[in-house]
Design an enzyme around this catalytic site. Structure first.
Site, PDB file in Angstrom:
ATOM      1  N   HIS A   1      -9.545  44.793  45.113  1.00  0.00           N
ATOM      2  CA  HIS A   1      -8.611  45.558  45.857  1.00  0.00           C
ATOM      3  C   HIS A   1      -7.914  46.359  44.611  1.00  0.00           C
ATOM      4  CE1 HIS A   1      -6.431  47.814  48.586  1.00  0.00           C
ATOM      5  NE2 HIS A   1      -6.024  46.687  49.645  1.00  0.00           N
TER       6      HIS A   1
ATOM      7  N   ASP B   1     -24.872  53.575  58.443  1.00  0.00           N
ATOM      8  CA  ASP B   1     -26.235  53.234  58.889  1.00  0.00           C
ATOM      9  C   ASP B   1     -27.433  53.073  57.792  1.00  0.00           C
ATOM     10  OD1 ASP B   1     -28.716  53.214  60.194  1.00  0.00           O
ATOM     11  OD2 ASP B   1     -28.642  55.164  61.283  1.00  0.00           O
TER      12      ASP B   1
END
Length: 442
Positions: free
Chosen positions: A163, A383
């Protein structure tokens, strides 16, 4: 949320490293506060063909695309280094860690539908790597780890991102680009990342880093972390609209309307404060990790790769929050967000540069509700060639008491999913709160 003395339902079958060419970038002031947070974990669940070759074929294709993606998003393939003046930079090309695993006794539906089941939560923690790994470990570990797990009827893709290197906007830019490369043979994503962090801030800050995560946690004046439970609550589009209409109903003509986030945030803040049983004089805070790309002067595009978020706080006595109408809470959020302009962003940066700090979760206060992620992130568009994910979740990292992650509803119909971590007693009261549950079904 692992249960002790139970065998792990996931078996790791392979681990390797995927690496691009060498590059370097210096971390900006925006990045540094997150060095003592933990790796940001995301889990995506997919249904895949049941053929025996489906899993190895999918992993081979996704791994090849990952190598292509890392050539473009090269900071994720390096390591954090502390250079001579004490500033932190990302350099090298050691690569991302890729793990293969099997959990063939677990089905996609067990995890996608089992949001409130303790067993589902336990299994999910084994599907995402680097649980309990602090971002400062990026000096020694990969900045990205990916775990592909073969399920009974599908594939789990668990990712852990350092992060200190990127925020949510950049995380989902990377994920969508990786998936795009997996579906095509173009060799480059349609939207390229911008890696020049001096566009955000060029000041170099010296940090005195602790020797380890354990050493840092021992400096927390509020002691060890509390036991928490995680739940997901789904707000259908109609419910979101109703909450927003209630918050805006009493506004005078010409007043600025409350946004969906402000209305829903106010509803969540009030409900959690009730569940915690706060007294009238107890101060409760609300924090939103706001994207500052559009707040800077000049603004930066969404393709800027790194951290450009700051926590925007507002606080109020619980008696006022709960005794007042919904529009009071929504108004507090609207005011705090609107006032966090370019000048406020710069003041925060200058304060940090003048007195750099290594943060603890408890710095947010004992009665905080903090919101990360965003329902605007197109997480269900990731996807890889076998359709949209059945469910997107966060891992166990960075879930302190009152931490909320918002995602678009999995149905793609305008709803919002809320992933929440709370102490067990407060969570039980929240689940029994009729006012909350008449608008949010768990």
């Amino acid at each position: 949320m692992a249960v002790e003395n139970q065998p792990a339902p996931v078996t790791v079958t392979a681990t390797r490293t995927v690496a691009p060419a060498t590059n370097r970038c210096t971390l900006a002031t925006f990045d540094l506060p997150y060095i003592t947070f933990y790796y940001n974990q995301k889990l995506l669940l997919y249904r895949t063909p049941a053929a025996a070759a489906a899993f190895p074929d999918a992993v081979a294709r996704m791994t090849a695309a990952l190598a292509d993606a890392l050539r473009v998003f090269y900071p994720l393939a390096g390591r954090i280094r502390q250079v001579a003046d004490g500033a932190l930079a990302v350099e090298g090309h050691e690569g991302a860690e890729v793990v293969e695993a099997e959990a063939e006794g677990v089905s996609v539906v067990d995890l996608a539908e089992g949001d409130c089941a303790e067993e589902a939560e336990r299994v999910m923690q084994h599907l995402v790597p680097y649980t309990g790994v602090m971002n400062l470990e990026g000096l020694r570990r990969p900045l990205l780890a990916v775990q592909f797990t073969k399920l009974k009827d599908g594939l789990a893709v668990g990712c852990a991102f350092n992060h200190a290197v990127l925020d949510g906007t950049s995380t989902w830019h990377f994920m969508s680009s990786w998936a795009e490369l997996c579906r095509s043979a173009s060799g480059a994503p349609s939207v390229l990342p911008i890696h020049d962090r001096s566009l955000a801030r060029s000041v170099r800050v010296r940090l005195d880093l602790p020797a380890s995560a354990e050493a840092h946690e021992k400096t927390d004046p509020n002691g060890p972390k509390k036991v928490l439970v995680a739940r997901v609550f789904s707000f259908p589009e109609a419910t979101v609209g109703r909450i927003k209409a209630v918050a805006n109903a009493a506004l005078p003509p010409g007043a600025k309307p409350f946004s969906t986030f402000q209305s829903l945030g106010a509803h969540i803040w009030r409900a959690i404060s009730r569940a915690r049983g706060l007294g009238p004089s107890d101060i409760t805070a609300f924090a939103v990790f706001a994207d500052c790309r559009s707040r800077l002067n000049p603004p930066l595009p969404a393709a800027y790769f790194g951290n450009l978020i700051q926590a925007v706080f507002t606080g109020v006595p619980a008696g006022m929050l709960l005794g007042g109408p919904p529009e009071l809470a929504a108004g507090l959020l609207q005011k705090a967000i609107d006032e966090h302009d370019a000048a406020a962003v710069n003041r925060r940066l200058e304060e940090y540069e003048a007195a750099p700090k290594l943060f603890h979760y408890s710095d947010a206060g004992p009665n905080c509700v903090a919101v990360g992620s965003s329902p605007r992130f197109k997480v269900y568009d990731v996807d890889f060639g076998f359709g949209r994910p059945e469910r997107v979740r966060s891992g166990g990292n960075n879930k302190f008491d009152g931490m909320v992650y918002l995602y678009p509803g999995r149905g793609g119909d305008g709803g919002i999913d809320m992933e929440l971590a709370l102490q067990p007693e407060a969570m039980q009261k929240l689940e029994e709160d009729g006012n909350f549950l008449q608008q949010a079904a768990a």
